[in-house]
Design a protein around this motif. Structure first.
Motif, PDB file in Angstrom:
ATOM      1  N   SER A  94       0.825  -1.213   0.000  1.00 28.85           N
ATOM      2  CA  SER A  94       0.000   0.000   0.000  1.00 28.85           C
ATOM      3  C   SER A  94       0.856   1.258   0.000  1.00 28.85           C
ATOM      4  O   SER A  94       0.536   2.242  -0.680  1.00 28.85           O
ATOM      5  N   ARG A 147       1.229   3.985  -3.219  1.00 29.78           N
ATOM      6  CA  ARG A 147       0.951   5.410  -3.039  1.00 29.78           C
ATOM      7  C   ARG A 147       2.165   6.272  -3.371  1.00 29.78           C
ATOM      8  O   ARG A 147       2.127   7.484  -3.202  1.00 29.78           O
ATOM      9  N   THR A 157      -4.110  -0.550   3.529  1.00 27.07           N
ATOM     10  CA  THR A 157      -4.708   0.675   2.987  1.00 27.07           C
ATOM     11  C   THR A 157      -4.748   1.781   4.024  1.00 27.07           C
ATOM     12  O   THR A 157      -4.328   2.928   3.769  1.00 27.07           O
ATOM     13  N   HIS A 158      -5.250   1.468   5.216  1.00 22.64           N
ATOM     14  CA  HIS A 158      -5.491   2.514   6.208  1.00 22.64           C
ATOM     15  C   HIS A 158      -4.231   2.942   6.941  1.00 22.64           C
ATOM     16  O   HIS A 158      -4.121   4.102   7.360  1.00 22.64           O
ATOM     17  N   ALA A 166      -1.337   3.095   5.397  1.00 28.23           N
ATOM     18  CA  ALA A 166      -0.729   3.990   4.399  1.00 28.23           C
ATOM     19  C   ALA A 166      -1.407   5.351   4.407  1.00 28.23           C
ATOM     20  O   ALA A 166      -0.733   6.388   4.318  1.00 28.23           O
ATOM     21  N   GLU A 167      -2.724   5.369   4.515  1.00 25.39           N
ATOM     22  CA  GLU A 167      -3.433   6.657   4.591  1.00 25.39           C
ATOM     23  C   GLU A 167      -2.967   7.450   5.805  1.00 25.39           C
ATOM     24  O   GLU A 167      -2.688   8.658   5.696  1.00 25.39           O
ATOM     25  N   TRP A 168      -2.913   6.803   6.947  1.00 21.06           N
ATOM     26  CA  TRP A 168      -2.536   7.488   8.185  1.00 21.06           C
ATOM     27  C   TRP A 168      -1.128   8.071   8.068  1.00 21.06           C
ATOM     28  O   TRP A 168      -0.878   9.233   8.400  1.00 21.06           O
ATOM     29  N   ASP A 199      -1.108  10.584   4.667  1.00 15.98           N
ATOM     30  CA  ASP A 199      -2.077  11.678   4.627  1.00 15.98           C
ATOM     31  C   ASP A 199      -2.311  12.318   5.992  1.00 15.98           C
ATOM     32  O   ASP A 199      -2.967  13.354   6.088  1.00 15.98           O
ATOM     33  N   ARG A 252      -4.126  10.965   8.348  1.00 11.44           N
ATOM     34  CA  ARG A 252      -5.337  10.390   8.931  1.00 11.44           C
ATOM     35  C   ARG A 252      -5.833   9.265   8.050  1.00 11.44           C
ATOM     36  O   ARG A 252      -5.544   9.226   6.848  1.00 11.44           O
ATOM     37  N   SER A 253      -6.591   8.367   8.662  1.00 14.05           N
ATOM     38  CA  SER A 253      -7.191   7.262   7.925  1.00 14.05           C
ATOM     39  C   SER A 253      -8.636   7.607   7.587  1.00 14.05           C
ATOM     40  O   SER A 253      -9.317   8.321   8.336  1.00 14.05           O
ATOM     41  N   SER A 254      -9.124   7.103   6.465  1.00 16.23           N
ATOM     42  CA  SER A 254     -10.519   7.335   6.088  1.00 16.23           C
ATOM     43  C   SER A 254     -11.478   6.524   6.945  1.00 16.23           C
ATOM     44  O   SER A 254     -12.687   6.740   6.898  1.00 16.23           O
ATOM     45  N   THR A 255     -10.970   5.583   7.722  1.00 21.54           N
ATOM     46  CA  THR A 255     -11.759   4.835   8.697  1.00 21.54           C
ATOM     47  C   THR A 255     -11.257   5.176  10.092  1.00 21.54           C
ATOM     48  O   THR A 255     -10.046   5.297  10.313  1.00 21.54           O
TER      49      THR A 255
END
Length: 387
Positions: free
Chosen positions: A23, A27, A348-349, A351-353, A356, A358-361
């Motif tokens: 992930s 990205r 996924t989450h 990598a977001e955290w 980005d 923050r995580s989308s969940t």
């Protein structure tokens, strides 16, 4: 060759570590190094039965499961590998009214998120598993969209995709120590040399606690051995048999072509050990539990068996959070036997955290903070479907 530095060091190349590596590199993150003391997927991932279910009792775990199921459906198209994914269902067999009441609450909660789980009658249980004994059974809990896949194939696909995007995997390389450096950097000492990095991700499965202990932090993750035995081919059992879990005894089984995979569930105490030889004394209890629920097993002989470790936490939920008090160290650990099925969403989450901010969940239910002021003794439970 061990590099002197890296932007990201992931400790552990099981399903969780490989998914995070995939992930992150997908990205655009570069200079990712994954350190694995054995070989890719050789730890708990390789010993998993491959179950994939959405029958959980928390929103974050249900969402993780549903995201994973969507990936497994398209896995061959996306990765070019048939990971053996089938949706042949999970069936929990219930014998106690109090347990049934908890499952009824869980099913109502799961249905809210679109999970098609439902409470069924003993007669319906027999329709799904014709060879089952209904002795003591008061109900079943059935979700036809649950299923299983091959953990090693999935782990290898994540690793291959991450490697193709530039990640480096250092197999048979053990982390021996870690030291915090100035500026929030960490020195990761390995049997092949030391890597300095601004970001360590601990995805060490059953080894999470001793790895974190290198930085002076106690992480409440304790491994517990779980066995799986495989029968020879035998006639008479109606197949396919979905994963059937006897909530009274912890026994579970499912068909695998002409054989049957079966386990006694959790036996013994959770303990801080990392060698997992098969304890053949557990075979007797496995067979006893199995024959009580599936009398046809008297015709079967056991061909092989293996043991793996479930990294347990006090509340049987994973920890996905920054390591307390240590800058630049993130943990994705303690998945309690659900790491394989939750690996896609975890990657996924995380990598977001990390990329980005923050995580989308909402991952706060998986934080270290939930243990503040609480008993962190790890016990484990045979009722794995209730968490």
């Amino acid at each position: 060759m061990v590099p002197r530095s890296a932007e990201v060091v992931i400790i552990g190349a099981g399903a969780i570590g490989c998914s995070i590596a995939h992930s992150l590199t997908a990205r655009g993150q570069r200079d990712v190094v994954v350190v694995e003391r054995a070989t890719i997927g050789a730890g708990s991932t390789s010993k998993a039965a491959g179950g994939i279910r959405a029958q959980f009792a928390t929103e974050v775990e249900i969402r993780f499961s549903l995201e994973g199921i969507e990936l497994f459906k398209r896995f061959e198209d996306e990765f070019g590998i048939d990971c053996g994914y089938v949706q042949d269902g999970y069936l929990f067999v219930v014998t106690e009214p109090a347990v049934l009441a908890r499952y009824e609450r869980n099913v109502a909660f799961q249905n809210h998120f679109g999970v098609p789980s439902r409470i069924i009658s003993p007669e319906d249980v027999r329709e799904i598993a014709p060879d089952i004994s209904l002795d003591g059974v008061i109900a079943g809990v059935w979700c036809p969209t649950d299923g299983h896949a091959t953990p090693n194939d999935v782990c290898m696909a994540f690793a291959a995709r991450a490697r193709a995007a530039g990640a480096r995997f250092l197999e048979e390389t053990t982390v021996t120590a870690m030291r915090s450096l100035a500026g929030g950097r960490t020195a990761v000492e390995t049997t092949g040399g030391t890597i300095e990095t601004p970001l360590v991700i601990v995805a060490a499965g059953a080894n999470a606690a001793p790895v974190a202990r290198m930085l002076g932090v106690e992480v409440p993750v304790v491994p517990k051995r779980r066995h799986v035995f495989v029968t020879d081919d035998f006639a008479g059992l109606q197949r396919p048999l979905p994963l059937v879990i006897d909530t009274g005894s912890g026994f579970y089984a499912r068909s695998e072509r002409q054989t049957l995979l079966m386990s006694p569930g959790d036996v013994g105490e959770a303990s801080d050990f990392f060698e997992v030889p098969v304890d053949w004394t557990t075979l007797e209890s496995t067979v006893e539990k199995g024959i009580r629920r599936f009398p046809i097993l008297e015709r079967a002989t056991v061909r092989s068996g293996w043991a793996g470790l479930r990294p347990l936490t006090p509340d049987e939920h994973a920890i996905v959070d920054w390591l307390p008090g240590v800058p630049g160290v993130f943990c994705a650990v303690g998945f309690c036997g659900h790491g394989f099925q939750h690996a896609p969403a975890t990657g996924t989450h995380v990598a977001e955290w990390l990329l980005d901010g923050r995580s989308s969940t909402d991952l706060s239910p998986l934080s270290f903070g939930r243990f503040a002021g609480r008993d962190t003794t790890v016990r484990g439970s045979i009722l794995s479907g209730l968490n």
